[in-house]
Design a protein around this motif. Structure first.
Motif, PDB file in Angstrom:
ATOM      1  N   ASP A   1       8.571  69.038-124.118  1.00  0.00           N
ATOM      2  CA  ASP A   1       8.436  70.437-123.710  1.00  0.00           C
ATOM      3  C   ASP A   1       7.744  71.294-124.752  1.00  0.00           C
ATOM      4  O   ASP A   1       7.824  71.059-125.950  1.00  0.00           O
ATOM      5  CB  ASP A   1       9.810  71.028-123.359  1.00  0.00           C
ATOM      6  CG  ASP A   1      10.684  71.333-124.549  1.00  0.00           C
ATOM      7  OD1 ASP A   1      10.779  72.507-124.936  1.00  0.00           O
ATOM      8  OD2 ASP A   1      11.272  70.389-125.095  1.00  0.00           O
TER       9      ASP A   1
ATOM     10  N   GLY B   1       2.473  66.979-122.210  1.00  0.00           N
ATOM     11  CA  GLY B   1       3.833  66.615-122.583  1.00  0.00           C
ATOM     12  C   GLY B   1       3.915  65.178-123.047  1.00  0.00           C
ATOM     13  O   GLY B   1       4.343  64.883-124.168  1.00  0.00           O
TER      14      GLY B   1
ATOM     15  N   ALA C   1       9.717  67.083-118.383  1.00  0.00           N
ATOM     16  CA  ALA C   1       8.428  67.507-118.939  1.00  0.00           C
ATOM     17  C   ALA C   1       8.158  68.920-118.439  1.00  0.00           C
ATOM     18  O   ALA C   1       7.883  69.122-117.255  1.00  0.00           O
ATOM     19  CB  ALA C   1       7.319  66.559-118.505  1.00  0.00           C
TER      20      ALA C   1
ATOM     21  N   ASN D   1       4.481  72.700-120.897  1.00  0.00           N
ATOM     22  CA  ASN D   1       3.466  72.213-121.826  1.00  0.00           C
ATOM     23  C   ASN D   1       2.127  72.907-121.583  1.00  0.00           C
ATOM     24  O   ASN D   1       2.001  73.742-120.704  1.00  0.00           O
ATOM     25  CB  ASN D   1       3.336  70.695-121.685  1.00  0.00           C
ATOM     26  CG  ASN D   1       4.608  69.980-122.109  1.00  0.00           C
ATOM     27  OD1 ASN D   1       4.927  69.914-123.292  1.00  0.00           O
ATOM     28  ND2 ASN D   1       5.362  69.452-121.145  1.00  0.00           N
TER      29      ASN D   1
END
Length: 220
Positions: free
Chosen positions: A118, A124, A139, A142
């Motif tokens: 993150d 990610g 995830a 990002n």
């Protein structure tokens, strides 16, 4: 800085905090093609390395739990010539390389379980390897450095990988993560199932492999 070089058998690194390493925080490496076998990483905290936080090369059957790697100039965790490993609760946060975590084409049979990718500057996690499994991972948020340019989970030029039960979402008020899960390039024969993806800028899950299995995902 901790470096394991060449042949090692069951080394254990635990309860370690590393800050501002001039190169890698922890590195498994070899110039003689000799592996480290069955290494154990437990309760590791790496931050501010000038290269990658964790660099795993020439390593087989790695076992890890609770590995945190943040604010590194390169990848938070990079798996090069790595095979047969499993890490529970890898957390890579705000790393400046091309991904928070990177699994190269030389890596195989690696499982990342309940990992967090993150708020990394670019992607990610990027998977180039074979028989890599992401299970119940997160995830999110990002692509901080450039909105709508980077993804949560990327499967790139890779085959026979599994992404299952993961969350690939953008929860920010101003969204930056382009796709939640992005299968791209020559990727094929991958399994992307039972994931949840929403809030990403361009799309939630995108695939290219005609033989990949994409099923039972929630994208809203």
């Amino acid at each position: 800085v901790i470096k394991l070089y060449g042949y090692n058998w069951r080394p254990v690194i635990r309860h370690v905090t590393i800050r501002n390493a001039p190169q890698y925080g922890i590195a498994f490496t070899s110039t003689t093609s000799q592996y480290t076998y069955e290494a154990v990483l437990l309760d590791i905290d790496i931050g501010g390395s000038n290269l990658d936080g964790l660099s795993v090369d020439w390593c087989a059957a790695l076992w890890g739990a609770d590995v945190y790697s943040a604010n590194n100039a390169g990848y938070g965790a990079a798996f090069w010539n790595a095979t047969g490993g499993i890490i529970h609760h890898l957390h890579v946060y705000n790393n400046y390389g091309a991904a928070g975590a990177y699994v190269t084409q030389y890596a195989s049979d690696l499982r990342l379980v309940n990992a967090f990718f993150d708020t990394n500057q670019q992607n990610g996690v990027v998977i180039n390897g074979t028989r890599i499994t992401l299970a119940e991972c997160y995830a999110f948020n990002n692509g901080v450095s450039s909105a709508n340019s980077y993804d949560g989970i990327v499967i790139q030029n890779a085959t026979h990988n599994v992404v299952i039960g993961c969350y690939a979402v953008d929860l920010q008020s101003t969204h930056t993560q382009r796709y939640g899960i992005n299968e791209t390039g020559t990727s094929n024969y991958n399994m992307i199932t039972n994931n949840i993806a929403y809030g990403n800028v361009t799309g939630q899950i995108t695939t290219v492999g005609t033989n990949s299995v994409v099923a039972n995902n929630i994208t809203s």
